[in-house]
Design a protein around this motif. Structure first.
Motif, PDB file in Angstrom:
ATOM      1  N   TRP A   1     -19.453 -23.175  18.617  1.00  9.83           N
ATOM      2  CA  TRP A   1     -18.353 -22.275  18.258  1.00  9.83           C
ATOM      3  C   TRP A   1     -17.446 -22.035  19.463  1.00  9.83           C
ATOM      4  O   TRP A   1     -16.214 -22.001  19.333  1.00  9.83           O
ATOM      5  CB  TRP A   1     -18.873 -20.941  17.710  1.00  9.83           C
ATOM      6  CG  TRP A   1     -17.753 -19.930  17.591  1.00  9.83           C
ATOM      7  CD1 TRP A   1     -17.590 -18.795  18.333  1.00  9.83           C
ATOM      8  CD2 TRP A   1     -16.606 -20.000  16.731  1.00  9.83           C
ATOM      9  NE1 TRP A   1     -16.434 -18.153  17.977  1.00  9.83           N
ATOM     10  CE2 TRP A   1     -15.809 -18.873  16.994  1.00  9.83           C
ATOM     11  CE3 TRP A   1     -16.185 -20.913  15.762  1.00  9.83           C
ATOM     12  CZ2 TRP A   1     -14.609 -18.628  16.322  1.00  9.83           C
ATOM     13  CZ3 TRP A   1     -14.977 -20.668  15.099  1.00  9.83           C
ATOM     14  CH2 TRP A   1     -14.210 -19.544  15.379  1.00  9.83           C
TER      15      TRP A   1
ATOM     16  N   ILE B   1      -9.038 -24.344  19.580  1.00  8.79           N
ATOM     17  CA  ILE B   1      -8.028 -23.720  18.722  1.00  8.79           C
ATOM     18  C   ILE B   1      -7.047 -22.909  19.573  1.00  8.79           C
ATOM     19  O   ILE B   1      -5.829 -22.973  19.379  1.00  8.79           O
ATOM     20  CB  ILE B   1      -8.692 -22.818  17.657  1.00  8.79           C
ATOM     21  CG1 ILE B   1      -9.434 -23.686  16.642  1.00  8.79           C
ATOM     22  CG2 ILE B   1      -7.655 -21.955  16.935  1.00  8.79           C
ATOM     23  CD1 ILE B   1     -10.299 -22.900  15.697  1.00  8.79           C
TER      24      ILE B   1
ATOM     25  N   ARG C   1      -4.546 -24.910  21.638  1.00  6.49           N
ATOM     26  CA  ARG C   1      -3.630 -25.773  20.889  1.00  6.49           C
ATOM     27  C   ARG C   1      -2.191 -25.283  21.065  1.00  6.49           C
ATOM     28  O   ARG C   1      -1.946 -24.097  21.276  1.00  6.49           O
ATOM     29  CB  ARG C   1      -3.991 -25.804  19.418  1.00  6.49           C
ATOM     30  CG  ARG C   1      -5.254 -26.621  19.166  1.00  6.49           C
ATOM     31  CD  ARG C   1      -5.621 -26.590  17.741  1.00  6.49           C
ATOM     32  NE  ARG C   1      -4.645 -27.319  16.956  1.00  6.49           N
ATOM     33  CZ  ARG C   1      -4.485 -27.153  15.650  1.00  6.49           C
ATOM     34  NH1 ARG C   1      -5.191 -26.262  15.019  1.00  6.49           N
ATOM     35  NH2 ARG C   1      -3.606 -27.853  15.001  1.00  6.49           N
TER      36      ARG C   1
ATOM     37  N   ARG D   1      -7.643 -15.202  13.503  1.00  2.26           N
ATOM     38  CA  ARG D   1      -8.795 -15.902  14.086  1.00  2.26           C
ATOM     39  C   ARG D   1     -10.123 -15.313  13.614  1.00  2.26           C
ATOM     40  O   ARG D   1     -11.129 -16.021  13.530  1.00  2.26           O
ATOM     41  CB  ARG D   1      -8.697 -15.891  15.612  1.00  2.26           C
ATOM     42  CG  ARG D   1      -7.573 -16.771  16.091  1.00  2.26           C
ATOM     43  CD  ARG D   1      -7.673 -17.058  17.571  1.00  2.26           C
ATOM     44  NE  ARG D   1      -6.433 -17.609  18.057  1.00  2.26           N
ATOM     45  CZ  ARG D   1      -6.076 -18.887  17.922  1.00  2.26           C
ATOM     46  NH1 ARG D   1      -6.856 -19.733  17.299  1.00  2.26           N
ATOM     47  NH2 ARG D   1      -4.930 -19.314  18.402  1.00  2.26           N
TER      48      ARG D   1
ATOM     49  N   PHE E   1     -10.980 -16.983  10.437  1.00  5.45           N
ATOM     50  CA  PHE E   1     -11.486 -18.332  10.649  1.00  5.45           C
ATOM     51  C   PHE E   1     -12.927 -18.298  11.180  1.00  5.45           C
ATOM     52  O   PHE E   1     -13.773 -19.098  10.769  1.00  5.45           O
ATOM     53  CB  PHE E   1     -10.591 -19.121  11.606  1.00  5.45           C
ATOM     54  CG  PHE E   1     -11.037 -20.551  11.735  1.00  5.45           C
ATOM     55  CD1 PHE E   1     -10.885 -21.431  10.667  1.00  5.45           C
ATOM     56  CD2 PHE E   1     -11.653 -21.003  12.888  1.00  5.45           C
ATOM     57  CE1 PHE E   1     -11.333 -22.740  10.758  1.00  5.45           C
ATOM     58  CE2 PHE E   1     -12.108 -22.309  12.984  1.00  5.45           C
ATOM     59  CZ  PHE E   1     -11.936 -23.186  11.916  1.00  5.45           C
ATOM     60  N   GLU E   2     -13.196 -17.338  12.049  1.00  6.06           N
ATOM     61  CA  GLU E   2     -14.565 -17.208  12.565  1.00  6.06           C
ATOM     62  C   GLU E   2     -15.529 -16.861  11.425  1.00  6.06           C
ATOM     63  O   GLU E   2     -16.664 -17.324  11.391  1.00  6.06           O
ATOM     64  CB  GLU E   2     -14.625 -16.137  13.667  1.00  6.06           C
ATOM     65  CG  GLU E   2     -15.974 -16.149  14.365  1.00  6.06           C
ATOM     66  CD  GLU E   2     -16.005 -15.304  15.632  1.00  6.06           C
ATOM     67  OE1 GLU E   2     -14.923 -14.857  16.078  1.00  6.06           O
ATOM     68  OE2 GLU E   2     -17.109 -15.096  16.160  1.00  6.06           O
TER      69      GLU E   2
ATOM     70  N   HIS F   1      -9.489 -26.079  10.208  1.00  4.28           N
ATOM     71  CA  HIS F   1      -8.444 -25.214  10.773  1.00  4.28           C
ATOM     72  C   HIS F   1      -7.072 -25.884  10.670  1.00  4.28           C
ATOM     73  O   HIS F   1      -6.089 -25.260  10.298  1.00  4.28           O
ATOM     74  CB  HIS F   1      -8.788 -24.895  12.230  1.00  4.28           C
ATOM     75  CG  HIS F   1      -7.854 -23.906  12.852  1.00  4.28           C
ATOM     76  ND1 HIS F   1      -6.765 -24.284  13.606  1.00  4.28           N
ATOM     77  CD2 HIS F   1      -7.826 -22.546  12.807  1.00  4.28           C
ATOM     78  CE1 HIS F   1      -6.122 -23.201  14.011  1.00  4.28           C
ATOM     79  NE2 HIS F   1      -6.739 -22.137  13.544  1.00  4.28           N
TER      80      HIS F   1
END
Lengths: 162, 184
Positions: free
Chosen positions: A65, A72, A75, B18, B21-22, B58
């Motif tokens: 993770w 992410i 990016r 976020r 998404f987590e 994602h």
């Protein structure tokens, strides 16, 4: 049902509870009466149980993770994401469509343009030949037209044209 | 059809939330990892697939239309990524199987850990008899409990193909067990 049919059902629909009520009843009745098929059924159940009941792997390590989250966050900004998304959509989904579309269009062009042109050319050549033959047979007395016997009589010689 | 919770999560994650998404990761990472590990057999590769799957999720959330459930969509990406890893190895039937054995399990006692390791090894050896397509089907059915319809959507194949792959897989596994006289 024969034993082979029962075993085919057991291997898929019956063991996976994807079978209809009537069929289920039929297979169950057969299994109750046939020790051979019952043994087969138990063997199939054992195979599935060894996968189902075996210890499941633990989840991914925490660093997975962390890596995803880092990637992410690092990016580029949203605008670039959108452009990249479009490009990926194009690469993933539209490219095959473009290729197949182009192939279909090329075949269509061939059908609509090239095939009629070729047919037209053939028809013109046929018409010329027919006209020539008509000329040849229209007047047997005409000295200007005759068969070239030296060439097997297959081609016309129009003497006054030579 | 996608549930409201999934739709809400996917929508928020798509909008850059976020935490959402987590939450998707927390819900589905275990499933992705265990399918990948059973498909590929190596811990590092399974972790890499897990990483690739969630980065892909994602990136493509924007294109996720909700025609199928989030779970089915993620299964599909997982299986495709695992198949790509196997293709890259170019030795489908000779997977370098490892045990998904976590040293931390030793806290539960060495004996249990060894038994667990042996049991996992048996399953991996058993699954190595199957080709990747059959392995994907039997895992989604026997391990994950998906219906034929869900497997069909996850793998992008029709239900009859699911049925025939499961039949071949089980026949192969029956023969493998017979040949190994119950050792598997």
């Amino acid at each position: 049902m024969r034993c082979q049919d029962i075993q085919d059902h057991v291997l898929t629909d019956f063991v996976d509870h994807e079978v209809g009520v009537d069929q289920k009843r039929e297979v169950e009745a057969h299994l109750a009466a046939c020790p051979h098929c019952r043994e087969f059924f138990e063997a199939v159940l054992n195979v599935d149980a060894s996968i189902k009941e075996g210890p499941l792997p633990v989840g991914p390590a925490p660093h997975v993770w962390a890596k995803i989250s880092d990637q992410i966050q690092s990016r580029p900004d949203h605008a670039w994401d959108v452009v990249r998304g479009w490009w990926e959509d194009f690469a993933d989904g539209f490219r095959p469509r473009v290729v197949y579309g182009s192939m279909a269009a090329a075949m269509l062009v061939a059908l609509v343009v090239i095939v009629p042109l070729a047919a037209q050319k053939q028809a013109a050549a046929r018409a010329d030949r027919e006209e020539l033959l008509q000329l040849a047979y229209a007047d047997d007395e005409n000295p200007a037209v005759g068969w070239d016997s030296e060439q097997g009589g297959t081609s016309l010689v129009l003497e006054h044209w030579l | 059809m996608i549930s409201d919770v999934d739709l809400d999560l996917a929508g928020r994650a798509r909008d850059g939330d976020r935490d959402a998404f987590e939450e998707i990761y927390r819900q589905y990472a275990g499933m992705v990892y265990r399918v990948a590990l059973r498909m590929i057999g190596k811990v590092e590769d399974a972790e890499e697939v897990t990483q690739h799957v969630f980065l892909s999720v994602h990136r493509h959330l924007r294109t996720f239309a909700g025609k199928s459930s989030l779970k089915t969509w993620i299964y599909r990406i997982t299986i495709n990524s695992s198949l790509n890893v196997l293709k890259a190895r170019k030795k489908h039937m000779e997977v370098a199987w490892e045990e998904g054995f976590d040293p931390e399990d030793k806290r539960h006692g060495l004996r249990e850990a060894v038994e667990k390791e042996a049991s996992q090894h048996k399953i991996n050896v058993l699954l190595a008899h199957l080709n990747p397509d059959q392995r994907a089907c039997i895992l989604l059915r026997a391990q994950e409990g998906l219906s034929y319809e869900e497997i069909s959507r996850s793998l992008g194949i029709n239900v009859n193909t699911v049925r025939s792959r499961l039949k071949r897989a089980r026949e192969t596994l029956l023969v493998a067990r017979k040949e190994n006289r119950g050792a598997l």
